[in-house]
Design an enzyme around this catalytic site. Structure first.
Site, PDB file in Angstrom:
ATOM      1  N   ARG A  91     -16.567  70.011 -20.877  1.00 38.16           N
ATOM      2  CA  ARG A  91     -16.310  71.136 -19.709  1.00 38.16           C
ATOM      3  C   ARG A  91     -17.762  71.712 -18.872  1.00 38.16           C
ATOM      4  NH1 ARG A  91     -11.499  73.817 -20.486  1.00 38.16           N
ATOM      5  NH2 ARG A  91     -12.141  74.155 -22.600  1.00 38.16           N
ATOM      6  N   TYR A  92     -18.743  71.868 -20.178  1.00 39.04           N
ATOM      7  CA  TYR A  92     -20.089  72.355 -19.616  1.00 39.04           C
ATOM      8  C   TYR A  92     -20.800  71.031 -19.918  1.00 39.04           C
ATOM      9  CZ  TYR A  92     -18.040  76.813 -20.520  1.00 39.04           C
ATOM     10  OH  TYR A  92     -16.987  77.739 -20.757  1.00 39.04           O
ATOM     11  N   ARG A  95     -22.611  70.479 -23.742  1.00 38.25           N
ATOM     12  CA  ARG A  95     -21.666  70.705 -25.019  1.00 38.25           C
ATOM     13  C   ARG A  95     -20.427  70.256 -24.866  1.00 38.25           C
ATOM     14  NH1 ARG A  95     -22.838  75.234 -22.431  1.00 38.25           N
ATOM     15  NH2 ARG A  95     -21.360  76.723 -22.085  1.00 38.25           N
ATOM     16  N   CYS A 104      -3.337  74.248 -38.197  1.00 36.23           N
ATOM     17  CA  CYS A 104      -4.158  75.694 -38.583  1.00 36.23           C
ATOM     18  C   CYS A 104      -3.653  76.177 -39.844  1.00 36.23           C
ATOM     19  CB  CYS A 104      -4.261  76.602 -37.624  1.00 36.23           C
ATOM     20  SG  CYS A 104      -4.657  75.983 -36.058  1.00 36.23           S
ATOM     21  N   CYS A 108      -1.471  81.725 -34.788  1.00 39.81           N
ATOM     22  CA  CYS A 108      -1.801  82.978 -34.183  1.00 39.81           C
ATOM     23  C   CYS A 108      -0.654  83.314 -32.955  1.00 39.81           C
ATOM     24  CB  CYS A 108      -3.109  83.169 -33.607  1.00 39.81           C
ATOM     25  SG  CYS A 108      -4.266  82.953 -34.841  1.00 39.81           S
ATOM     26  N   CYS A 111      -2.049  82.117 -29.617  1.00 40.40           N
ATOM     27  CA  CYS A 111      -2.904  81.122 -29.269  1.00 40.40           C
ATOM     28  C   CYS A 111      -3.091  80.544 -28.149  1.00 40.40           C
ATOM     29  CB  CYS A 111      -2.462  80.107 -30.466  1.00 40.40           C
ATOM     30  SG  CYS A 111      -3.437  78.534 -30.454  1.00 40.40           S
ATOM     31  N   ARG A 113      -3.920  77.432 -27.427  1.00 38.23           N
ATOM     32  CA  ARG A 113      -3.489  76.165 -27.385  1.00 38.23           C
ATOM     33  C   ARG A 113      -2.089  75.975 -28.160  1.00 38.23           C
ATOM     34  NH1 ARG A 113      -9.588  74.749 -29.180  1.00 38.23           N
ATOM     35  NH2 ARG A 113     -10.285  74.422 -27.011  1.00 38.23           N
ATOM     36  N   ASP A 274      -5.598  85.003 -22.959  1.00 40.35           N
ATOM     37  CA  ASP A 274      -5.623  83.912 -22.245  1.00 40.35           C
ATOM     38  C   ASP A 274      -4.012  83.894 -21.590  1.00 40.35           C
ATOM     39  OD1 ASP A 274      -8.177  82.547 -22.033  1.00 40.35           O
ATOM     40  OD2 ASP A 274      -7.835  82.140 -24.258  1.00 40.35           O
ATOM     41  N   ASP A 311     -11.914  83.224 -20.077  1.00 37.92           N
ATOM     42  CA  ASP A 311     -11.863  81.850 -19.766  1.00 37.92           C
ATOM     43  C   ASP A 311     -11.063  81.707 -18.547  1.00 37.92           C
ATOM     44  OD1 ASP A 311     -12.824  79.459 -21.045  1.00 37.92           O
ATOM     45  OD2 ASP A 311     -12.176  80.389 -22.668  1.00 37.92           O
ATOM     46  N   LYS A 318     -16.054  79.794 -19.083  1.00 38.68           N
ATOM     47  CA  LYS A 318     -16.015  81.286 -19.422  1.00 38.68           C
ATOM     48  C   LYS A 318     -16.864  81.893 -18.628  1.00 38.68           C
ATOM     49  CE  LYS A 318     -15.293  80.855 -24.293  1.00 38.68           C
ATOM     50  NZ  LYS A 318     -15.377  79.449 -24.110  1.00 38.68           N
TER      51      LYS A 318
HETATM   52  S1  SF4 Z   1      -5.832  80.452 -32.266  1.00 35.73           S
HETATM   53 FE1  SF4 Z   1      -4.606  78.897 -32.128  1.00 35.73          FE
HETATM   54  S2  SF4 Z   1      -6.117  77.311 -32.964  1.00 35.73           S
HETATM   55 FE2  SF4 Z   1      -7.030  79.043 -33.492  1.00 35.73          FE
HETATM   56  S3  SF4 Z   1      -6.368  79.543 -35.482  1.00 35.73           S
HETATM   57 FE3  SF4 Z   1      -4.996  80.501 -34.258  1.00 35.73          FE
HETATM   58  S4  SF4 Z   1      -3.168  79.071 -33.971  1.00 35.73           S
HETATM   59 FE4  SF4 Z   1      -5.339  78.158 -34.597  1.00 35.73          FE
END
Ligand code: SF4
Length: 355
Positions: A91-92, A95, A104, A108, A111, A113, A274, A311, A318
């Site tokens: 994206r940048y 990096r 994971c 979360c 999340c 993603r 997000d 973001d 960001k």
């Molecule tokens: S935010 Fe998403 S990618 Fe990061 S630890 Fe939590 S579930 Fe996994």
């Protein structure tokens, strides 16, 4: 007593006393859509008698996740539009992200993603795909930093991580290896001496960025895990997500930032939530985030100040969205600057009249 097994579905959450039986069927519908996992270390932090528990709010599914709001999208920060080869997000200019896995230790509920991570979602990088991703990095001399993310890269074995880090170590123009992880708080015992060793390679600097959102996550074992990383000469930074009902008050956010600094982790980013599907109940307003940043500025050491960032949807990167303390005054070249009490001052200060 710490539970020994990772809780991976609503039935397990029910057995553990973390949800009432009446919510089981609606949460099974949530779990059919988004992955669920709660490690013993984090499950032990939940107070089941508190309906607003900030740890439960982050990991125990909620029926509100089935409601998508306008503007929410499956790829809110535009990873896929900036992916030249599998596993790489570029994206940048200087990096890239290298996404090794899409699993994971915990999932979360906010999340960004969430449509990509979890069992049955995107695959971990195969050896061939990893080789192609490394070839991409090797062919782009402007890439100075490679960020291992996912998913959580520290779910991999030290052997596998070491292979990737050593391969990056052979690329002359890559100087920095950054690792994004939740493992030190979710499963601190995984941070073994072998794992820490695997993150280092001669000639490159490794940084580890810890994702944690509530001061209760910084338990004694989590702090000890971070100490093992820092004591090995790997600097640590933090990233947190501003979450309604978790850390959206100055006292909690301040305690989190102080907890990081006490653990030798420099607060780096406070992310605005997000626009991931089904996460509106956890997002705050930007004005609330700015007010919290003002409150931190007034009461905490400069060491404890993260950058509040958004973001930009669509993959535009960001940008900082913290409050501004400086205004242009009417006179050219003059400003009004606000101090941490909220008092305003002219800059440069007006000249005193001489007698
Ligand atoms: S935010 Fe998403 S990618 Fe990061 S630890 Fe939590 S579930 Fe996994």
């Amino acid at each position: 007593m710490t539970r020994q097994t990772t809780l991976r579905d609503p039935a397990a959450l029910l057995d553990a006393g973390l949800i009432p039986a009446g919510r089981l069927s609606e949460l099974e519908r949530v779990a059919a859509r988004y992955a669920v996992s709660l490690t013993p270390d984090l499950a032990a932090l939940i107070d089941p008698s508190d309906p607003h528990d900030p740890i439960a709010r982050q990991f125990v599914p909620d029926a509100a996740e089935l409601l998508s709001r306008e503007g929410e999208t499956a790829d809110p920060i535009g990873d896929d539009t900036h992916s030249p080869v599998e596993g790489i997000v570029h994206r940048y200019p200087d990096r890239v992200l290298l996404k090794l896995v899409h699993v994971c230790p915990v999932y979360c509920r906010f999340c960004f993603r969430r449509e990509m991570v979890g069992p049955g979602r995107r695959q971990s990088l195969s050896r061939a795909a990893l080789a192609a991703a490394l070839d991409y990095v090797r062919a782009q001399p402007e890439i100075w930093e490679v960020i291992l993310t996912g998913g959580d890269p520290l779910i991999l074995s030290p052997r596998r991580l070491g292979e990737v880090v050593r391969a990056l170590g052979t690329i002359e123009h890559v100087k920095i290896i950054r690792v994004h992880t939740r493992v030190p708080v979710a499963a601190p015992d995984r941070i073994s001496a072998a794992l820490v060793r695997s993150l280092k390679v001669t000639g490159k600097s490794t940084y580890v960025v810890l994702h944690a959102n509530h001061p209760r996550e910084l338990t004694a074992p989590a702090r000890a895990a971070c100490a093992r990383i820092v004591d090995a000469g790997i600097p640590m930074l933090s990233q947190s997500v501003l979450l309604r009902g978790v850390n959206d008050d100055a006292e909690t956010l301040g305690a989190l930032m102080r907890g990081f600094v006490e653990s030798r982790i420099k607060p780096y980013y406070l992310h605005h939530g997000d626009l991931a599907p089904g996460t509106a109940h956890l997002r705050t307003g930007i004005d609330e985030g700015q007010a919290l940043m003002r409150a931190l500025h007034g009461r905490l050491s400069g060491l404890c100040q993260p950058a509040y960032v958004l973001d930009i949807p669509g993959g535009h990167g960001k940008s900082p969205i913290g409050p501004s303390y400086l205004e242009q005054a009417k006179d050219a070249g003059s400003y009004v600057i606000e101090d941490f009490h909220g008092r305003r001052h002219a800059y440069p200060p007006p000249c005193r009249q001489r007698d």
